[in-house]
Design a protein around this motif. Structure first.
Motif, PDB file in Angstrom:
ATOM      1  N   SER A 194      41.063  47.693  33.118  1.00 20.00           N
ATOM      2  CA  SER A 194      40.014  47.814  34.129  1.00 20.00           C
ATOM      3  C   SER A 194      40.035  46.603  35.051  1.00 20.00           C
ATOM      4  N   ALA A 195      39.412  46.773  36.209  1.00 15.63           N
ATOM      5  CA  ALA A 195      39.283  45.666  37.150  1.00 15.63           C
ATOM      6  C   ALA A 195      38.431  44.552  36.563  1.00 15.63           C
ATOM      7  N   GLU A 196      37.509  44.894  35.700  1.00 15.84           N
ATOM      8  CA  GLU A 196      36.642  43.885  35.072  1.00 15.84           C
ATOM      9  C   GLU A 196      37.477  42.838  34.332  1.00 15.84           C
ATOM     10  N   GLU A 197      38.525  43.285  33.657  1.00 22.76           N
ATOM     11  CA  GLU A 197      39.404  42.345  32.955  1.00 22.76           C
ATOM     12  C   GLU A 197      40.110  41.414  33.941  1.00 22.76           C
ATOM     13  N   LEU A 198      40.461  41.923  35.105  1.00 24.28           N
ATOM     14  CA  LEU A 198      41.095  41.096  36.133  1.00 24.28           C
ATOM     15  C   LEU A 198      40.121  40.044  36.648  1.00 24.28           C
ATOM     16  N   PHE A 199      38.890  40.433  36.872  1.00 22.85           N
ATOM     17  CA  PHE A 199      37.882  39.468  37.305  1.00 22.85           C
ATOM     18  C   PHE A 199      37.654  38.415  36.222  1.00 22.85           C
ATOM     19  N   ASP A 200      37.764  38.800  34.947  1.00 26.30           N
ATOM     20  CA  ASP A 200      37.586  37.858  33.839  1.00 26.30           C
ATOM     21  C   ASP A 200      38.652  36.766  33.818  1.00 26.30           C
ATOM     22  N   ILE A 201      39.849  37.049  34.332  1.00 22.06           N
ATOM     23  CA  ILE A 201      40.899  36.021  34.349  1.00 22.06           C
ATOM     24  C   ILE A 201      40.900  35.225  35.657  1.00 22.06           C
ATOM     25  N   GLY A 202      39.899  35.430  36.513  1.00 24.09           N
ATOM     26  CA  GLY A 202      39.761  34.600  37.703  1.00 24.09           C
ATOM     27  C   GLY A 202      40.310  35.188  38.983  1.00 24.09           C
ATOM     28  N   TRP A 203      40.342  36.504  39.112  1.00 22.24           N
ATOM     29  CA  TRP A 203      40.860  37.181  40.298  1.00 22.24           C
ATOM     30  C   TRP A 203      40.310  36.575  41.590  1.00 22.24           C
ATOM     31  N   GLU A 204      39.002  36.386  41.662  1.00 26.68           N
ATOM     32  CA  GLU A 204      38.405  35.866  42.888  1.00 26.68           C
ATOM     33  C   GLU A 204      38.889  34.453  43.193  1.00 26.68           C
ATOM     34  N   ASP A 205      39.096  33.640  42.172  1.00 29.45           N
ATOM     35  CA  ASP A 205      39.626  32.293  42.375  1.00 29.45           C
ATOM     36  C   ASP A 205      41.028  32.345  42.967  1.00 29.45           C
ATOM     37  N   TYR A 206      41.854  33.252  42.456  1.00 31.74           N
ATOM     38  CA  TYR A 206      43.202  33.404  43.008  1.00 31.74           C
ATOM     39  C   TYR A 206      43.134  33.837  44.471  1.00 31.74           C
ATOM     40  N   LEU A 207      42.258  34.782  44.778  1.00 31.79           N
ATOM     41  CA  LEU A 207      42.140  35.256  46.160  1.00 31.79           C
ATOM     42  C   LEU A 207      41.706  34.135  47.101  1.00 31.79           C
ATOM     43  N   ASN A 208      40.859  33.258  46.634  1.00 30.64           N
ATOM     44  CA  ASN A 208      40.331  32.173  47.472  1.00 30.64           C
ATOM     45  C   ASN A 208      41.329  31.056  47.723  1.00 30.64           C
TER      46      ASN A 208
ATOM     47  N   ALA B 227      39.344  46.472  41.973  1.00 34.63           N
ATOM     48  CA  ALA B 227      39.402  45.050  42.351  1.00 34.63           C
ATOM     49  C   ALA B 227      39.780  44.869  43.821  1.00 34.63           C
ATOM     50  N   PHE B 228      40.207  45.939  44.479  1.00 36.54           N
ATOM     51  CA  PHE B 228      40.649  45.833  45.864  1.00 36.54           C
ATOM     52  C   PHE B 228      39.513  46.155  46.818  1.00 36.54           C
ATOM     53  N   PHE B 229      39.596  45.543  48.002  1.00 33.45           N
ATOM     54  CA  PHE B 229      38.513  45.657  48.971  1.00 33.45           C
ATOM     55  C   PHE B 229      38.864  46.552  50.155  1.00 33.45           C
ATOM     56  N   GLY B 230      40.022  47.206  50.119  1.00 32.85           N
ATOM     57  CA  GLY B 230      40.408  48.120  51.173  1.00 32.85           C
ATOM     58  C   GLY B 230      41.284  47.510  52.259  1.00 32.85           C
ATOM     59  N   ASP B 231      41.527  46.200  52.172  1.00 34.82           N
ATOM     60  CA  ASP B 231      42.365  45.563  53.189  1.00 34.82           C
ATOM     61  C   ASP B 231      43.741  45.173  52.639  1.00 34.82           C
ATOM     62  N   GLU B 232      44.053  45.636  51.440  1.00 32.29           N
ATOM     63  CA  GLU B 232      45.331  45.291  50.823  1.00 32.29           C
ATOM     64  C   GLU B 232      46.477  46.071  51.465  1.00 32.29           C
ATOM     65  N   VAL B 233      47.671  45.516  51.349  1.00 28.68           N
ATOM     66  CA  VAL B 233      48.893  46.214  51.722  1.00 28.68           C
ATOM     67  C   VAL B 233      49.296  47.024  50.495  1.00 28.68           C
ATOM     68  N   LYS B 234      49.559  48.297  50.688  1.00 29.52           N
ATOM     69  CA  LYS B 234      49.919  49.170  49.575  1.00 29.52           C
ATOM     70  C   LYS B 234      51.422  49.456  49.638  1.00 29.52           C
ATOM     71  N   VAL B 235      52.110  49.170  48.523  1.00 29.91           N
ATOM     72  CA  VAL B 235      53.546  49.435  48.421  1.00 29.91           C
ATOM     73  C   VAL B 235      53.761  50.385  47.255  1.00 29.91           C
ATOM     74  N   THR B 236      54.338  51.544  47.550  1.00 33.69           N
ATOM     75  CA  THR B 236      54.635  52.530  46.520  1.00 33.69           C
ATOM     76  C   THR B 236      56.148  52.685  46.439  1.00 33.69           C
ATOM     77  N   ILE B 237      56.674  52.558  45.224  1.00 33.17           N
ATOM     78  CA  ILE B 237      58.119  52.680  45.010  1.00 33.17           C
ATOM     79  C   ILE B 237      58.360  53.885  44.109  1.00 33.17           C
TER      80      ILE B 237
END
Length: 141
Positions: A83-97, A113-123
């Motif tokens: 889940s995105a919650e686990e990503l936030f637990d490891i400091g996602w927002e700190d990495y983004l900042n 965890a994404f805010f809609g402004d990410e670049v999406k790459v599908t392989i």
């Protein structure tokens, strides 16, 4: 949305390099694709495109690898997260900042965890060597 056909791992890396060199600091690249599709090869290219001379490997067990230089690349592998919650637990927002470029493998596991402004790459695997790579949210010439 732009589609590319990669005929080799080197082609995939080259496209990653091209994308990364055009991205501003703080950009998030959300990556999608099956196991073995070439996501880590794409990130290797991103590192090269940012002028980083380092060994890039998938952070499947560590969750995150940091590649530091004049421009920073932070490489996440969300395969083991549920889940995105686990990503936030490891400091996602700190990495983004930090203003680094963030490349996120297995983005489907942390979609919230994404805010809609990410670049999406599908392989997508087409054969043992060929891939269809779709890039949304960034212009590549």
């Amino acid at each position: 949305m732009t589609e590319f056909i990669s005929r080799s791992e080197r082609d995939t890396e080259d496209l990653g390099a091209k994308l990364a060199s055009s991205l501003p600091g703080g950009a998030v690249v959300a990556m999608y694709g099956d196991l073995g599709a070439g996501k880590t090869a794409f990130v290797r290219g991103m590192a090269r495109g940012l002028g980083l001379n380092c060994r890039v490997s998938s952070p499947t067990f560590t969750i995150v690898n940091e590649y530091l230089g004049e421009r920073e690349l932070i490489h996440f592998d969300m395969y083991r997260l549920s889940s995105a919650e686990e990503l936030f637990d490891i400091g996602w927002e700190d990495y983004l900042n930090r203003g680094a470029i963030c490349a996120v493998e297995w983005s489907e596991n942390v979609q919230d965890a994404f805010f809609g402004d990410e670049v999406k790459v599908t392989i997508e695997k087409l054969s043992d060597t060929d891939r269809k790579i779709t890039v949304e949210g960034a212009e590549l010439c």
